[in-house]
Design an enzyme around this catalytic site. Sequence first.
Site, PDB file in Angstrom:
ATOM      1  N   ARG A 146      -6.436 -11.510  -1.271  1.00 56.47           N
ATOM      2  CA  ARG A 146      -7.836 -11.513  -0.846  1.00 56.47           C
ATOM      3  C   ARG A 146      -8.294 -12.901  -0.412  1.00 56.47           C
ATOM      4  O   ARG A 146      -9.281 -13.434  -0.919  1.00 56.47           O
ATOM      5  CB  ARG A 146      -8.736 -10.947  -1.940  1.00 56.47           C
ATOM      6  CG  ARG A 146      -8.493  -9.470  -2.209  1.00 56.47           C
ATOM      7  CD  ARG A 146      -9.533  -8.867  -3.131  1.00 56.47           C
ATOM      8  NE  ARG A 146      -9.272  -7.442  -3.347  1.00 56.47           N
ATOM      9  CZ  ARG A 146      -9.993  -6.650  -4.125  1.00 56.47           C
ATOM     10  NH1 ARG A 146     -11.040  -7.156  -4.767  1.00 56.47           N
ATOM     11  NH2 ARG A 146      -9.701  -5.377  -4.260  1.00 56.47           N
ATOM     12  N   ASN A 152      -1.456  -9.680  -0.448  1.00 55.30           N
ATOM     13  CA  ASN A 152      -2.168  -8.418  -0.635  1.00 55.30           C
ATOM     14  C   ASN A 152      -3.604  -8.533  -0.133  1.00 55.30           C
ATOM     15  O   ASN A 152      -4.302  -9.505  -0.444  1.00 55.30           O
ATOM     16  CB  ASN A 152      -2.194  -8.057  -2.128  1.00 55.30           C
ATOM     17  CG  ASN A 152      -3.016  -6.821  -2.428  1.00 55.30           C
ATOM     18  OD1 ASN A 152      -2.639  -5.724  -2.057  1.00 55.30           O
ATOM     19  ND2 ASN A 152      -4.148  -7.001  -3.092  1.00 55.30           N
ATOM     20  N   GLU A 153      -4.023  -7.564   0.669  1.00 57.63           N
ATOM     21  CA  GLU A 153      -5.425  -7.381   1.057  1.00 57.63           C
ATOM     22  C   GLU A 153      -6.046  -8.661   1.627  1.00 57.63           C
ATOM     23  O   GLU A 153      -7.158  -9.043   1.242  1.00 57.63           O
ATOM     24  CB  GLU A 153      -6.248  -6.878  -0.133  1.00 57.63           C
ATOM     25  CG  GLU A 153      -5.848  -5.483  -0.583  1.00 57.63           C
ATOM     26  CD  GLU A 153      -6.679  -4.965  -1.756  1.00 57.63           C
ATOM     27  OE1 GLU A 153      -7.474  -5.738  -2.314  1.00 57.63           O
ATOM     28  OE2 GLU A 153      -6.519  -3.783  -2.109  1.00 57.63           O
ATOM     29  N   ASP A 154      -5.332  -9.295   2.548  1.00 57.23           N
ATOM     30  CA  ASP A 154      -5.874 -10.523   3.122  1.00 57.23           C
ATOM     31  C   ASP A 154      -6.749 -10.249   4.344  1.00 57.23           C
ATOM     32  O   ASP A 154      -6.769 -11.016   5.314  1.00 57.23           O
ATOM     33  CB  ASP A 154      -4.728 -11.496   3.442  1.00 57.23           C
ATOM     34  CG  ASP A 154      -4.114 -12.045   2.175  1.00 57.23           C
ATOM     35  OD1 ASP A 154      -4.860 -12.244   1.198  1.00 57.23           O
ATOM     36  OD2 ASP A 154      -2.888 -12.259   2.131  1.00 57.23           O
ATOM     37  N   ARG A 176       0.877  -5.459   1.754  1.00 61.48           N
ATOM     38  CA  ARG A 176      -0.021  -4.315   1.674  1.00 61.48           C
ATOM     39  C   ARG A 176      -1.402  -4.678   2.203  1.00 61.48           C
ATOM     40  O   ARG A 176      -1.986  -5.673   1.814  1.00 61.48           O
ATOM     41  CB  ARG A 176      -0.155  -3.823   0.222  1.00 61.48           C
ATOM     42  CG  ARG A 176      -1.066  -2.588   0.159  1.00 61.48           C
ATOM     43  CD  ARG A 176      -1.492  -2.201  -1.234  1.00 61.48           C
ATOM     44  NE  ARG A 176      -2.577  -1.241  -1.109  1.00 61.48           N
ATOM     45  CZ  ARG A 176      -3.858  -1.576  -0.992  1.00 61.48           C
ATOM     46  NH1 ARG A 176      -4.216  -2.843  -1.010  1.00 61.48           N
ATOM     47  NH2 ARG A 176      -4.785  -0.634  -0.849  1.00 61.48           N
TER      48      ARG A 176
END
Length: 831
Positions: A398, A434-436, A473
């Site tokens: 993130r 993840n989820e960047d 992801r």
Amino acid sequence: MPHSSNFSRRGFLKSIAAVAAATHGRLALPASLVRPVLANAEACSASQCLDFGWEYYRGALDGPWEVWRGNEIAVWEKVSLPHCFNDYDACDPDTPYYRGHGWYRTHMPVANPIKDGRTLLYFEGAGQTSHVYVGDTLVGSHVGGYDEFVFDVTDAVAAAPADKAGVPIAVLCDNSENLERPPSDLSDFSLYGGLYRHVHLAYVPAVSLESVHIAPSVIPGAAASIKVKARLYNPVKFTGSAALTVEITDADGKTIAHCEKSLSAWDAEAEIASASVASPALWSPAHPHLYTCSVILTTSYGKSIVKERFGIRHTEFVEHGPFKLNGERLLLRGTQRHMDHAGFAAAQPDALIRTEIELVKAMGANFIRLGHYQQSKLVLDLCDELGILVWEEAPWCRSGVGDEEWKNQTRLMLANMIDQHFNHPSVLMWGLGNEDDWPGEYPATDQTAIRGFMQEMNDLAHAMDPARFTSFRRCDFARDIPDVYSPSIWAGWYSGIYTEYQSALEEERNQVKRFVHIEWGADSHARRHSEMPDEGLSTVPSDADTAERGLAYLPTGGNPRVSRDGDWSETYACDLFDWYLKVQETLPWLSGSAQWSFKDFTTPLRVENPVPRVNQKGVIERDMTKKEGYFVFQSYWAEAPMAHIYGHSWPVRWGAEGQARIVKVYSNCPTAELFVNGASAGTKQRNSQDFPAAGLRWMVKFAPGKNHLRVVASKNGVTVTDEIEFEYQTVNWGKPVRFALVQIARDKDTVAIEATAFDAKGVLCLDARNVVRFSLAGSGSLIDNQGTSTGSRVVQLYNGRARISIRCNGNACIAGITSEGIEPAFLSISA
């Protein structure tokens, strides 16, 4: 799977070492440097493991001078390691968990038996930034809460004042907010602080083996080739001759390769041996065969011995198709975990880690994603031994792309993870992040910058480990960069309905060459059950985007969705699991998936959840109490015969007298017979495509009052049974107006109490979901902040009930329960 890359492994590691040195740190020395002298890393022998004799202080101190002023400045608490200073406050319903300084101190007896040997301090991990002092000397700093690190303290020990207890050692752990240190503060998990993994003292010769990497290669049906590479730890700049012995043995201890050679000292990783295995025993989830590579280095400074386990296997993701292991299709049946446990937070004891990973295996999983950071070597060792493939992930979570300090730190954390866990055959993929693409992430969601840095991370991983896949992801604008990619699909939770799952998979399948589905599931408040679990679907539009978009995790605002409008019951979660699993069985092209997540864990972002500050998507609670969903997975994945009647934590069901209610049995047996109050309700055949419960369901008219259910099933000549008892309530209820508070169990000084909500007529309110607060007067203490349905002083009711335990401390006390709009209740508890 060979890869080409513009990165030079040797050049990159040198540049990273320079960056680390500039911040008082260094590239972490691999655990192989010190593990040979540890008699038993899991049991921690007293002579090498520094788990005991520590003291802890929470708060800021002005360096080691104040640390060693005794209790004149600070009051110290005696602790043992592993220790996390958020072990109690991680899910406090009223106050966010502590972010700041935590000091540790001890005296370390040092008696290096090796002539001219080096003395090392080895940390298996500490959060989130650590500064290590020997006496008054800062021997090094390490940024990052998850990778191993080692400091050579030889010179500092020699210069430090010592007494009978040994040399004074102090460690400052700091989990304060830090924009330059991944993972970001937007991450949906707690960034814990403390010495929450083991610390060791080790002695090694002045010239030692710093690392040994074993790189096996095999094509199914052919011989395997093995290359052994090594790096030296050589602080004395030795340039003379070294004798090497390399031996490879199989699981039975039989020698399959042996070589001896003499060579000059080398200054980078170099190949030191190669071997061929004509008929290798291949590693797989069904047969996790492990080999051992032993390397002995002998110089004029002494002998250094390293033993590393490894496995031989061949992996392939067919483009737009399935995953193959050793030439055969293997559906990845996965889950995911955080390093978190009730009462310990990140300092989960080794025995509980082992129990948890064994539960994963017993559920039938063959794959696990370790989110969202490097986890302890013990976790990887267990996956190697039990046969569980791993996606291990760097903590770029993130976040956009920061400045050069941030970039170097993020690269270093990926490099350390690969370097330290290279030999584990369980590792299938190196997750890059993840989820960047998260809303509001620091410094910005700059797609060009994120793509550029992701490509750098991808190249680095391939340069360090050409044989493994990279993965990512949820970052659709960069989905073409990693080898394996997972989009966001949350049909039936954050958007859409669960019957849209297959169409969502089919739509995403052709968007990338190698597709896997990572993160799916539903939150469930343990012990909450529903006779009508799909009511939350009524307002959710079908044919919707099934991804998690924006801030859909929030309990308010946004579009209709089950996560906002559903009942958060275990019943609904089981139906969603059941549907997803039946779909996955029918898709020959699917590589696999990983449900989110195996165990409930803390998060600062979800204070309004039924258990505050806990992500409740686990199939077990934070203390490893199994939820009903665990058995849904087991019924699809496990080999050993099992049968489980849904509702073990459902003490009262409800409906009209004579109304048929569903009974579901989750089992992997071909047939099952249900008995209701002693009478057979018939035998059903299992069919995975007959939803729900794979056809093992009965519509039953319960008797008012007590009912008993028993199921008998068999598989391969083995019979299994399960049974439950419950009350059936036929009287309707109104709004809850009062509580009853009673003692339900006592074990010496520990008392369990339960509150139940009743309407004005004294009828139990079985759908009540009010938020309640437990309190205690007297010298006892609530056993709270556990992050479980029965271990939080603030919690939502589950079917009109709530429980908590009390430690009386040898005295009488008075427990209370309150909730807005409901008359409170109190209970006197004897000493």
